[in-house]
Design a protein around this motif. Structure first.
Motif, short mmCIF file in Angstrom:
data_model
loop_
_atom_site.label_atom_id
_atom_site.label_comp_id
_atom_site.label_asym_id
_atom_site.label_seq_id
_atom_site.Cartn_x
_atom_site.Cartn_y
_atom_site.Cartn_z
N VAL A 100 16.73 -19.90 -17.42
CA VAL A 100 15.46 -19.95 -17.83
C VAL A 100 14.87 -18.49 -17.19
O VAL A 100 13.45 -18.23 -17.70
N LEU A 101 15.10 -17.80 -16.20
CA LEU A 101 14.24 -16.92 -15.35
C LEU A 101 14.23 -15.63 -16.18
O LEU A 101 13.01 -15.12 -15.67
N GLY A 102 15.02 -15.47 -16.39
CA GLY A 102 15.52 -14.22 -17.48
C GLY A 102 15.17 -14.76 -19.27
O GLY A 102 15.71 -13.68 -19.82
N GLY A 103 14.32 -15.56 -19.53
CA GLY A 103 14.00 -15.65 -20.88
C GLY A 103 15.11 -15.90 -21.54
O GLY A 103 15.08 -15.69 -23.03
N GLY A 104 15.92 -16.53 -20.67
CA GLY A 104 17.54 -16.84 -21.68
C GLY A 104 18.59 -15.91 -21.44
O GLY A 104 19.70 -16.30 -21.61
N VAL A 153 16.88 -7.73 -17.80
CA VAL A 153 16.47 -8.98 -17.65
C VAL A 153 15.67 -9.84 -16.79
O VAL A 153 14.96 -10.79 -16.96
N LEU A 154 15.38 -8.86 -16.08
CA LEU A 154 14.09 -9.12 -15.17
C LEU A 154 12.80 -8.39 -15.95
O LEU A 154 11.74 -9.47 -15.45
N ALA A 155 12.99 -7.75 -16.39
CA ALA A 155 11.81 -7.39 -17.73
C ALA A 155 11.50 -8.54 -18.10
O ALA A 155 10.76 -8.85 -19.28
N ALA A 156 12.43 -8.97 -18.98
CA ALA A 156 12.63 -10.84 -19.93
C ALA A 156 11.89 -11.78 -19.23
O ALA A 156 11.28 -12.31 -19.50
N GLY A 157 12.18 -11.69 -18.15
CA GLY A 157 11.12 -12.55 -17.47
C GLY A 157 10.64 -12.30 -16.81
O GLY A 157 9.74 -13.49 -16.73
N LEU A 158 10.13 -11.48 -16.53
CA LEU A 158 8.37 -11.50 -16.46
C LEU A 158 7.56 -11.71 -18.17
O LEU A 158 6.31 -12.19 -17.52
N ILE A 161 6.86 -15.40 -18.20
CA ILE A 161 5.98 -15.29 -17.83
C ILE A 161 5.03 -15.85 -18.27
O ILE A 161 3.83 -16.40 -17.98
N GLU A 162 4.94 -14.21 -18.24
CA GLU A 162 3.31 -13.61 -18.80
C GLU A 162 2.87 -14.69 -20.22
O GLU A 162 1.97 -14.23 -19.99
N ALA A 163 3.69 -14.98 -20.69
CA ALA A 163 3.42 -15.33 -22.45
C ALA A 163 3.19 -16.31 -22.40
O ALA A 163 2.28 -17.47 -22.81
#
Length: 274
Positions: A100-104, A153-158, A161-163
């Motif tokens: 979930v940290l990486g948006g999937g 992965v980290l960009a997707a996670g960020l 969170i922003e969304a």
């Protein structure tokens, strides 16, 4: 050193979830043998811990010098944006998070107290892979992984969170989850089927029992065979939930989806009651 499963079973103590008195007795009795207590603050992702249990566990582990580790793989960003630890106001020594940290995307993370985290940090010549390392791995925990610090992965996670933080997205998600739970409970009550939904935030489960559910043992008192049949019938109608598993709401689930889900539960119950 290789260890078989039996070794870990023999060296692990199982604490009774949501039973502070019994857990504290075990911890005090075996304190000299224990290094950490690991738990899901919401057992199985849908059985919330009592606040007294979590607060008490934090207090006694601090007193005895035992680490408290939260497994928030299921609950991180689902119970709240800060996980269960913000809901309960308890700060564990370590926290584990999952995809979930990486948006999937495939990713995991561990964070916590600086003194613990620095054991695996390659600083001051402590990197065991560095040429000429003086410490040669002494008191150093080597940690490596294919997805460590992966930029995509980290960009997707960020972005996730922003969304969730924008335009009260997470709050609206929880509201829709509560609405679905209410709709389902109303349907089952109308058909005379004992049922309750239990969970926190955007995750919950359906339990066919009216008694309080405090741990996984309590789940066995419910009508699990009927629940399995219901889930199988729902699968045929397009409600894709793993039989006996929890419901995880998403930001893309609409009010129409909620209404349709409740409607299909009604159809299935009518069929099975006949």
């Amino acid at each position: 050193m290789n260890r078989d499963a039996g070794y870990f079973v023999e060296n692990t103590i199982i604490l009774p979830f949501n039973d502070l008195k019994a857990s504290e007795q075990l911890l005090r009795k075996r304190a000299s043998e224990l290094s950490a207590v690991i738990l899901e603050p919401v057992q199985g992702g849908f059985i919330p811990a009592d606040e007294e249990f979590i607060q008490g566990l934090r207090k006694v582990t601090e007193e005895l010098g035992i680490l408290l580790i939260f497994d928030e793989v299921k609950t991180g960003f689902r119970t709240s944006l800060g996980g269960c630890q913000t809901v309960y106001g308890v700060k564990p020594d370590l926290t584990a998070l999952g995809k979930v940290l990486g948006g999937g995307f495939p990713v995991g993370a561990v964070g916590g107290r600086e003194d613990i985290m620095m054991i695996s940090a390659p600083h001051g010549g402590r990197d065991i892979l560095s040429a000429g390392s003086k410490e040669k791995g002494k008191d150093v925990l080597f940690h490596s992984g294919t997805y460590n610090g992966h930029p995509t992965v980290l960009a997707a996670g960020l972005a996730t969170i922003e969304a969730l933080e924008s335009d009260q997205t997470f709050e609206k998600l929880v509201e829709r989850t509560q609405y679905l739970r209410h709709q389902l409970e109303t349907v089952y009550k109308r058909h005379g089927v004992e049922m309750q939904t239990i969970g926190m935030g955007s995750i919950f489960n359906i339990v066919l029992i009216n008694e309080p559910v405090k741990n996984y043992r309590d789940l066995q008192k419910g009508n699990t065979s009927f629940r399995k049949i219901i889930d199988q019938e729902l699968l045929k109608k397009g409600v894709y939930t793993k039989p006996m598993n929890r419901y995880s709401m998403s930001t893309v689930h609409t009010e129409e989806d909620i209404a349709r889900t409740a409607e299909l539960h009604e159809e299935v119950l009518k069929k099975l009651r006949r």
